[in-house]
Write an enzyme that holds these catalytic residues in place. Structure first.
Site, mmCIF file in Angstrom:
data_model
loop_
_atom_site.group_PDB
_atom_site.id
_atom_site.type_symbol
_atom_site.label_atom_id
_atom_site.label_comp_id
_atom_site.label_asym_id
_atom_site.label_seq_id
_atom_site.Cartn_x
_atom_site.Cartn_y
_atom_site.Cartn_z
ATOM 1 N N LYS B 90 0.826 -1.200 0.000
ATOM 2 C CA LYS B 90 0.000 0.000 0.000
ATOM 3 C C LYS B 90 0.866 1.258 0.000
ATOM 4 C CE LYS B 90 -2.579 -0.654 3.538
ATOM 5 N NZ LYS B 90 -3.639 -1.068 4.494
ATOM 6 N N LYS B 139 25.091 -10.418 -30.642
ATOM 7 C CA LYS B 139 24.762 -9.125 -31.245
ATOM 8 C C LYS B 139 23.242 -9.013 -31.366
ATOM 9 C CE LYS B 139 26.416 -6.276 -35.051
ATOM 10 N NZ LYS B 139 27.211 -6.304 -36.285
ATOM 11 N N LYS B 165 25.989 -14.887 -23.272
ATOM 12 C CA LYS B 165 24.567 -14.930 -22.907
ATOM 13 C C LYS B 165 23.666 -14.665 -24.109
ATOM 14 C CE LYS B 165 22.340 -11.238 -21.251
ATOM 15 N NZ LYS B 165 22.075 -10.333 -22.387
ATOM 16 N N ASP B 166 22.505 -15.271 -24.072
ATOM 17 C CA ASP B 166 21.450 -14.957 -25.031
ATOM 18 C C ASP B 166 21.031 -13.504 -24.863
ATOM 19 O OD1 ASP B 166 20.988 -17.342 -26.395
ATOM 20 O OD2 ASP B 166 19.419 -18.044 -25.028
ATOM 21 N N HIS B 252 18.943 -10.931 -15.282
ATOM 22 C CA HIS B 252 18.931 -9.751 -16.149
ATOM 23 C C HIS B 252 18.083 -8.664 -15.493
ATOM 24 C CE1 HIS B 252 18.360 -7.126 -19.613
ATOM 25 N NE2 HIS B 252 19.442 -7.696 -20.096
ATOM 26 N N GLY B 347 28.686 -6.175 -25.610
ATOM 27 C CA GLY B 347 28.031 -6.602 -26.843
ATOM 28 C C GLY B 347 28.688 -5.864 -27.994
ATOM 29 N N GLY B 348 28.276 -4.599 -28.166
ATOM 30 C CA GLY B 348 28.856 -3.774 -29.225
ATOM 31 C C GLY B 348 30.357 -3.639 -29.097
#
Lengths: 397, 397
Positions: B90, B139, B165-166, B252, B347-348
């Site tokens: 609440k 990617k 990782k996916d 994640h 990633g990049g």
């Protein structure tokens, strides 16, 4: 032909259209213009596109407004974790951005359960067809022995409520275990001789909640309360789609403020508590009324009711239950704002009545009867001493 | 003797102490001073109390600051839905208030699983003991046929990553179903001749995720990725506590910004992604780094690592994975901020390398080796052409 989910965000950027394009690509296939043509052909069905960009303000070199992104429905599995991860996973962490709405094509809507009973089904269950329903909340549950809870329950029933719900923080129930509560309350309902729904708080490990719900139903539960957001939307979906879970599901908004309260971040309450709750299968949706101290913006509160009740072409409607701060003096206002298909829900406004709980419920019933007949509350109070006392205590709006 | 969970909120009120008292009572037993003595005796073990009130600012007649409320541990069952509903259900909807921290007594901590592997266990699995680990992200995954994913996977492994990782939005995997991906990637790992963890995205109905995880493990999964917040914390807890789920769990942060991004509402990122993720059983915690465009406040980013790694007397530590915007030129900074027990995740920054993915990973490995040996990145680049090219492209911090 591809179909799209259209997702609207309130956000800001130097160039809102460029930001929209970056989101459309970044949240779907990752990159686009630098892809070889063959790869573009493979990925085209998964590419998001910009639906619209509406700039509402420009200042200090920033454009503010609403951007709508179209995500192919084929990008997600038909469940809310996939939906929210896809449209607001990474994006939620990327500066000022609020997820304000999602429009679903009927083909995708149809893959979500929606309410099993809906407004019409719940009216059948409590056999009340022509007025707002009345619900009351236990004053408190935690730590009370079963006997005291029975007394509270009986007083609420005596006063004429149609539904009673557990306190949502009722997790530790060793003094009044679920099966014992169900047996005791059902005896009281039977004695009353009219149908009353009791929403028992569904608690326990999430992967066992479907079984726990069935256990509760076998022991007489006729409605279940769920803290949907702390548990995650998907378990509501799984409860709603299970044919053996043959009772209405009541969604509590616990923790919802953590999502909707900020202007520039999070998820709009109308989407969170209106559209998504109904989609996932809530028959009854509790949320802050626009009246009390725990108040929701009036436009948002009305939008939740709209999303809960209006036809979406696929799902049954859900009962809006605008709650918190409700007393009998607010019933005329509530009826004016929400109409007949609403549940009047009160805790303190029932138990805090000068004559106690039963008269607290009677005051509400008298107020509801009055407004439905086109009377003012003051007129209704002429033939109801409980309502007269309530209006004296709380006034009327 | 009673034990307490101490919960801290950032909020404001005319009188902060009065507000704290109202919360302590209102969020536990409901009311107190108007209760008869006999009822007070029954309910005393459930009553919340004010731990402290710290006023940080007073203006326009409002006090702002931190209030700490002590909730008896006996009020909740040991699960995160009960915890969050009780301390922020609440209350999240009641004006300006942010849940900033929760302190647990060891007795309650012990009822949560915590990480099954932890930092030491994951180091054993990948057989790397003396440097930050390197992880890379596909990617993109969505819509790609298995063959292309295999190519991406092989390039990452060739370059020397420890974990892959996916993509977290990988729900629709009909072109590369889980079991086929596992078989294909495991062949690549076997060929490489060294252990690599592949975190497969765990998707599907929440009440079936425990079974789905076991299905994945039977087919060779050695790590699982979960969008914890869209699914709800409790399913992470149930996966972590299950003895048959014998692989690390990677959390994640999808949707986390909806909770933490506002200053005055929601849940602090250090609590959400640090304490609660570890408590519920994440071995690896992804969250926004303080460096990239999707950036987290530096203090919060460091606090998450602190909560993940510091001794809490009960649980194994979790690997912090500060992500987004990471390129090889940031490795010195990252090592300075987070030390050895961190996962460098890109990633990049891997795939965008001028020579492609494999050299992208090599550049990171060279950067990590350099900083661990006390060299500058520029020194490291003398013996690594991939690192030299990366620093040329991205610079260094």
């Amino acid at each position: 032909m591809s179909e799209y989910i259209t997702v609207s965000y309130l956000t800001e950027a130097k160039d809102l259209y460029k930001k929209a394009e970056a989101i459309a690509v970044g949240m779907t296939v990752g990159s686009w213009t630098d892809l070889p043509l063959a790869r573009q052909e493979v990925l085209a069905p998964y590419l998001g596109t910009v639906g619209s960009v509406t700039i509402t303000e420009e200042k200090d070199g920033l454009q503010q407004g609403i951007i709508a992104i179209q995500y192919p429905t084929g990008n997600i599995t038909p469940d809310i974790p996939a939906l929210l991860t896809t449209v607001f996973g990474k994006l939620s962490m990327d500066g000022k951005i609020k997820l304000v709405d999602i429009d679903f094509p009927p083909s995708l809507l149809a893959r979500f359960p929606g309410p099993k009973f809906g407004i019409a089904g719940i009216r059948e269950l409590v056999d009340v067809h022509d007025r707002p329903l009345l619900m009351s909340i236990f004053k408190s549950c935690l730590g009370l022995p079963l006997g005291e809870l029975e007394t509270q329950f009986a007083a609420q029933i005596e006063g004429g409520v149609d539904l009673v719900k557990d306190d949502e923080i009722f997790f530790v129930d060793d003094k009044a275990p679920l099966a014992e509560r169900l047996a005791a309350y059902n005896r009281i309902i039977e004695t009353a001789g009219r149908p009353v729904l009791y929403a028992a708080n569904l608690t326990g490990p999430v992967h066992q909640l479907v079984d726990k719900a069935k256990y509760a139903i076998e022991r007489g539960a006729n409605c279940l309360l769920l803290n949907v957001l702390p548990y995650g939307f998907d378990i509501l979906h799984r409860l709603a789609e299970d044919p053996d879970i043959s009772v209405p599901l009541m969604a509590h908004p616990a923790m919802a403020g953590a999502f909707y309260a900020a202007d520039e971040y999070g998820i709009a309450s109308s989407l969170l508590l209106g559209k998504l709750m109904r989609l996932a299968g809530a028959d009854l949706i509790l949320y802050p009324s626009p009246y009390g101290s725990v108040a929701l913006d009036r436009t948002e509160a009305l939008a939740i009711a709209e999303h809960a009740r209006s036809s979406n072409g696929v799902h049954k409607s859900a009962f809006p239950v605008p709650s918190a701060g409700i007393h009998p003096g607010l019933v005329a206002k509530l009826y004016e704002d929400f109409g007949t298909d609403v549940i009047v829900n009160a805790g303190g406004g029932v138990h805090g009545h000068p004559n106690g709980t039963a008269d607290g419920a009677r005051a509400f019933r008298a107020a509801i009867d009055a407004v439905v007949q086109g009377q003012t509350l003051a007129e209704g109070a002429k033939s109801s001493q409980p309502l007269a006392l309530a209006l004296e205590k709380w006034g009327s709006a």
